[in-house]
Scaffold this motif. Structure first.
Motif, PDB file in Angstrom:
ATOM      1  N   ASP A  45       0.788  -1.237   0.000  1.00  0.00           N
ATOM      2  CA  ASP A  45       0.000   0.000   0.000  1.00  0.00           C
ATOM      3  C   ASP A  45       0.824   1.293   0.000  1.00  0.00           C
ATOM      4  O   ASP A  45       0.315   2.349  -0.353  1.00  0.00           O
ATOM      5  N   HIS A  46       2.083   1.178   0.440  1.00  0.00           N
ATOM      6  CA  HIS A  46       2.888   2.404   0.566  1.00  0.00           C
ATOM      7  C   HIS A  46       4.251   2.238  -0.078  1.00  0.00           C
ATOM      8  O   HIS A  46       4.704   1.125  -0.321  1.00  0.00           O
ATOM      9  N   MET A  47       4.912   3.374  -0.307  1.00  0.00           N
ATOM     10  CA  MET A  47       6.291   3.342  -0.798  1.00  0.00           C
ATOM     11  C   MET A  47       7.074   4.463  -0.121  1.00  0.00           C
ATOM     12  O   MET A  47       6.494   5.418   0.388  1.00  0.00           O
ATOM     13  N   PHE A  48       8.386   4.316  -0.142  1.00  0.00           N
ATOM     14  CA  PHE A  48       9.251   5.364   0.394  1.00  0.00           C
ATOM     15  C   PHE A  48       9.835   6.134  -0.786  1.00  0.00           C
ATOM     16  O   PHE A  48      10.247   5.532  -1.778  1.00  0.00           O
TER      17      PHE A  48
ATOM     18  N   VAL B  95      11.538   3.152  -2.696  1.00  0.00           N
ATOM     19  CA  VAL B  95      11.500   1.749  -2.256  1.00  0.00           C
ATOM     20  C   VAL B  95      10.078   1.237  -2.383  1.00  0.00           C
ATOM     21  O   VAL B  95       9.145   1.833  -1.830  1.00  0.00           O
ATOM     22  N   ILE B  96       9.911   0.144  -3.137  1.00  0.00           N
ATOM     23  CA  ILE B  96       8.602  -0.507  -3.215  1.00  0.00           C
ATOM     24  C   ILE B  96       8.748  -1.928  -2.680  1.00  0.00           C
ATOM     25  O   ILE B  96       9.852  -2.473  -2.627  1.00  0.00           O
ATOM     26  N   LEU B  97       7.634  -2.507  -2.265  1.00  0.00           N
ATOM     27  CA  LEU B  97       7.632  -3.825  -1.614  1.00  0.00           C
ATOM     28  C   LEU B  97       6.656  -4.761  -2.319  1.00  0.00           C
ATOM     29  O   LEU B  97       5.558  -4.348  -2.687  1.00  0.00           O
TER      30      LEU B  97
ATOM     31  N   ILE C 219      11.992  -6.589  -1.411  1.00  0.00           N
ATOM     32  CA  ILE C 219      12.190  -5.147  -1.243  1.00  0.00           C
ATOM     33  C   ILE C 219      12.959  -4.626  -2.440  1.00  0.00           C
ATOM     34  O   ILE C 219      14.037  -5.133  -2.757  1.00  0.00           O
ATOM     35  N   ARG C 220      12.432  -3.644  -3.107  1.00  0.00           N
ATOM     36  CA  ARG C 220      13.096  -3.096  -4.286  1.00  0.00           C
ATOM     37  C   ARG C 220      13.408  -1.611  -4.124  1.00  0.00           C
ATOM     38  O   ARG C 220      12.571  -0.759  -4.412  1.00  0.00           O
ATOM     39  N   PRO C 221      14.593  -1.272  -3.611  1.00  0.00           N
ATOM     40  CA  PRO C 221      15.031   0.123  -3.641  1.00  0.00           C
ATOM     41  C   PRO C 221      15.528   0.431  -5.058  1.00  0.00           C
ATOM     42  O   PRO C 221      16.138  -0.430  -5.684  1.00  0.00           O
TER      43      PRO C 221
ATOM     44  N   LEU D  73       9.275   1.828   6.743  1.00  0.00           N
ATOM     45  CA  LEU D  73       8.321   1.427   5.703  1.00  0.00           C
ATOM     46  C   LEU D  73       7.794   0.011   5.969  1.00  0.00           C
ATOM     47  O   LEU D  73       6.583  -0.244   5.891  1.00  0.00           O
ATOM     48  N   ILE D  74       8.706  -0.882   6.305  1.00  0.00           N
ATOM     49  CA  ILE D  74       8.294  -2.282   6.534  1.00  0.00           C
ATOM     50  C   ILE D  74       7.367  -2.390   7.743  1.00  0.00           C
ATOM     51  O   ILE D  74       6.402  -3.161   7.741  1.00  0.00           O
ATOM     52  N   ASN D  75       7.638  -1.583   8.748  1.00  0.00           N
ATOM     53  CA  ASN D  75       6.752  -1.571   9.906  1.00  0.00           C
ATOM     54  C   ASN D  75       5.326  -1.218   9.524  1.00  0.00           C
ATOM     55  O   ASN D  75       4.368  -1.833  10.001  1.00  0.00           O
ATOM     56  N   ILE D  76       5.206  -0.238   8.658  1.00  0.00           N
ATOM     57  CA  ILE D  76       3.875   0.172   8.211  1.00  0.00           C
ATOM     58  C   ILE D  76       3.213  -0.933   7.389  1.00  0.00           C
ATOM     59  O   ILE D  76       1.996  -1.123   7.430  1.00  0.00           O
ATOM     60  N   GLU D  77       4.029  -1.677   6.660  1.00  0.00           N
ATOM     61  CA  GLU D  77       3.506  -2.719   5.758  1.00  0.00           C
ATOM     62  C   GLU D  77       3.624  -4.123   6.338  1.00  0.00           C
ATOM     63  O   GLU D  77       3.553  -5.101   5.603  1.00  0.00           O
ATOM     64  N   LYS D  78       3.780  -4.226   7.656  1.00  0.00           N
ATOM     65  CA  LYS D  78       4.131  -5.542   8.208  1.00  0.00           C
ATOM     66  C   LYS D  78       3.093  -6.633   7.941  1.00  0.00           C
ATOM     67  O   LYS D  78       3.447  -7.802   7.822  1.00  0.00           O
ATOM     68  N   ASP D  79       1.837  -6.229   7.791  1.00  0.00           N
ATOM     69  CA  ASP D  79       0.809  -7.237   7.514  1.00  0.00           C
ATOM     70  C   ASP D  79       0.913  -7.822   6.107  1.00  0.00           C
ATOM     71  O   ASP D  79       0.228  -8.783   5.763  1.00  0.00           O
TER      72      ASP D  79
END
Ligand SMILES: Cc1ncc(COP(=O)(O)O)c(C=O)c1O
Ligand SMILES: Cc1ncc(COP(=O)(O)O)c(C=O)c1O
Lengths: 357, 357
Positions: free
Chosen positions: A30-33, A160-162, A137-139, A119-125
């Motif tokens: 849902d999110h990216m850095f 960074v996208i996941l 993880i793709r920086p 970022l990973i914390n936000i997307e942990k689910d």
């Protein structure tokens, strides 16, 4: 100072995909850095924002001149709930190696790891838990000046996208058939072969497609000068076990210094197995096969971790390695690395970094 | 059938830039041409739309794997008002050569030329008229699947943008200083050197920047195998006049088959000058200089047309060519080609194509 990471959460979270059928690189979280670079100002405006299309001027330099780099690493959910990253410093340091070759300004490694953890914390689910799955993880960094003419850009974006992923190869840990490429060349010393940059992958497609048509999963590249020395395989470094010794091509500027390659060597050494980095010819492999000393062959890379090689085809001379089965050592390396990655095995080598809430 | 070109005009045309200070690649016109490719459907939905940012998913393949190609050609406004394109078929045919190497589906050359003419007609007021100016045309193709993993994309966009330009090099037709590169390599046979694809330009930046720091405009590439044979210069092919004969490196897969190169050879032949395409070593150039037979050296390319070489530096051995002045032949080729391009000279070779209203 890059400054505080601003966070903007999405209002419309996506439905998470079925974990048993993820494939590789199909789904994004849902999110990216993002952070920006501007000449004279440095990297600035770090932010976590909803995953959304980028607005790009059609003249954006990356689309024309390919000044860009990327990385690939994974996050795992351990059985005890911990979130583990595998050697993230290595990837972020490699960003700067690639950046240097591509004339892109360096990033702050520690800051980027902190940002990644946030970022990973936000997307942990989104981190899948089924066997063999992980959060890829793709920086990546792209040059963003809207300008035509060959020169380094003055502005960049680091993003960074996941992606929750399953196996990279449909074969999984089963042995793959590899075509030894004698016609096309991936890279030479003095070129960009050691950098993780788009051009290396664009140039590999044609050989890969031709090999696929012939029934092979990937190509094994030979050096571009003498077409004699072994380089690497697709997105993997390559290892051969001959007469009990494990041999992998030395890093001489034309291949990527893989992190799985490094980890494999460290593990083997810790087990007392002899590992040698040196130039190795394809003829040597065929000779070893002929005299019965070629025990195993395998590729190493973040995406597939270990991928045993069951068959090689060099100018239509085919050899089957270890009866086309997974070798004992390949299997042990695979199990050990993946179990360290997913927290099933104690990490005595200090390879994992926990993402704490 | 690709179908009819849909046209959507802008509501907010831009102010046109000052013709005497255009530079290169800084300004873009009001409209662009786009068409899409979808696997199974082919190229479709050709359209001329207002110049505007593209919406790109962050996982768009071109940003990660560089599967893309581009072209560069120019439109000129003749004194009698005609709009002339210079050998556009050659560029569009080269698109398909590049596409083939990069695993991108071919375009329909004739359709793309018609589409280009339609776009230029809409933008005709953007064609600058001052001496040395033109409308630079940038067709390009990008891979657009939102996917991570190395394989050819299943979707693409073909886009044409236009930029009114002045001189590519600040030096204009004045001789440039060129650094002979003995460390970095641009391309080798078996690689992507002959294709006009982003990776070739990304890989050239570092050498270019290091040469610039030393006071040189560009680098002269040597072959990646023996570092001995001359390849090309930046975005130009290269010619040497030795003892009355004009020599240029043969096309062997590692350099671009330049259209200005081809035009230069045709012109020279029509003038009865001996032109030879062959392997040529940098040593041979230095020897010719030493014995007084190196008359002229120059680069050829769409951006600068002809760029005389006034100085070479090979491992700190510097030679000055033709006293650092524009050579007689370089000057004659420049004048002839540019006058054919801008309609001042009768086009007996059938190189120009008029864009009719
Ligand atoms: C060209 C190439 N070689 C080797 C590798 C393996 O490197 P790592 O083990 O760091 O993933 C990769 C993938 O990252 C790659 O793209
Ligand atoms: C690498 C390279 N070589 C040579 C050339 C010259 O080709 P052309 O004369 O078609 O512009 C160019 C520019 O287009 C180029 O990018």
């Amino acid at each position: 100072m890059i400054g505080q990471i601003k966070i903007e959460k999405t209002n419309s979270p996506k439905t998470k995909p079925d974990q048993s059928n993820l494939g590789f690189g199909n789904y994004f979280t849902d999110h990216m850095f993002i952070m920006d670079y501007t000449e004279g100002k440095g990297w600035h405006d770090p932010r976590i924002v909803p995953y959304a299309p980028l607005e790009m001027d059609p003249a954006t330099m990356v689309l024309h001149y390919g000044q860009a780099i990327f990385e690939g690493l994974k996050a795992y959910r351990a059985k005890d709930g911990r979130i583990l990253l595998f050697r993230p410093h290595k990837n972020m340091e490699r960003v700067n190696i690639s950046n240097d070759r591509l004339c892109i300004p360096p990033i702050d490694v520690d800051f980027c790891i902190e940002a990644l953890k946030e970022l990973i914390n936000i997307e942990k689910d989104w981190i899948p838990t089924e066997d063999g799955t992980s959060l890829y993880i793709r920086p990546f960094i792209i040059s963003t000046d809207p300008f035509l003419g060959v020169r380094p850009s003055k502005t960049y974006k680091y993003i960074v996208i996941l992606s929750p992923v399953g196996a990279y190869y449909p074969e999984g840990i089963n042995p793959v058939k590899i075509y030894v490429e004698s016609n096309y060349v991936r890279a030479v010393k003095g070129g960009i072969g050691y950098a993780k940059t788009p051009g290396n992958y664009a140039s590999s497609l044609k050989a890969q497609m031709e090999a696929k048509k012939k029934g092979y999963t990937q190509v094994l590249w030979l050096d571009g000068v003498e077409k004699k020395y072994i380089e690497e395989v697709g997105t993997m470094n390559v290892f051969f076990k001959i007469n009990g010794e494990v041999i992998t091509p030395a890093l001489e500027g034309s291949i990527l210094a893989g992190i799985t390659r490094d980890s494999t060597m460290e593990l083997l050494k810790s087990w007392g197995v002899k590992v040698t980095e040196r130039k190795i010819t394809i003829q040597e492999i065929y000779d070893a096969h002929a005299n019965g000393t070629l025990d195993e062959a395998f590729g190493t890379g973040t995406a597939a971790v270990i991928s045993p090689i069951g068959e090689l085809n060099w100018n239509d001379n085919k050899i089957t390695i270890n009866e086309g089965k997974i070798g004992e050592l390949s299997s042990k390396i695979y199990t050990t690395i993946t179990n360290i990655q997913n927290g099933d095995l104690e990490d005595t080598l200090g390879w994992t970094t926990e993402v704490k809430a």
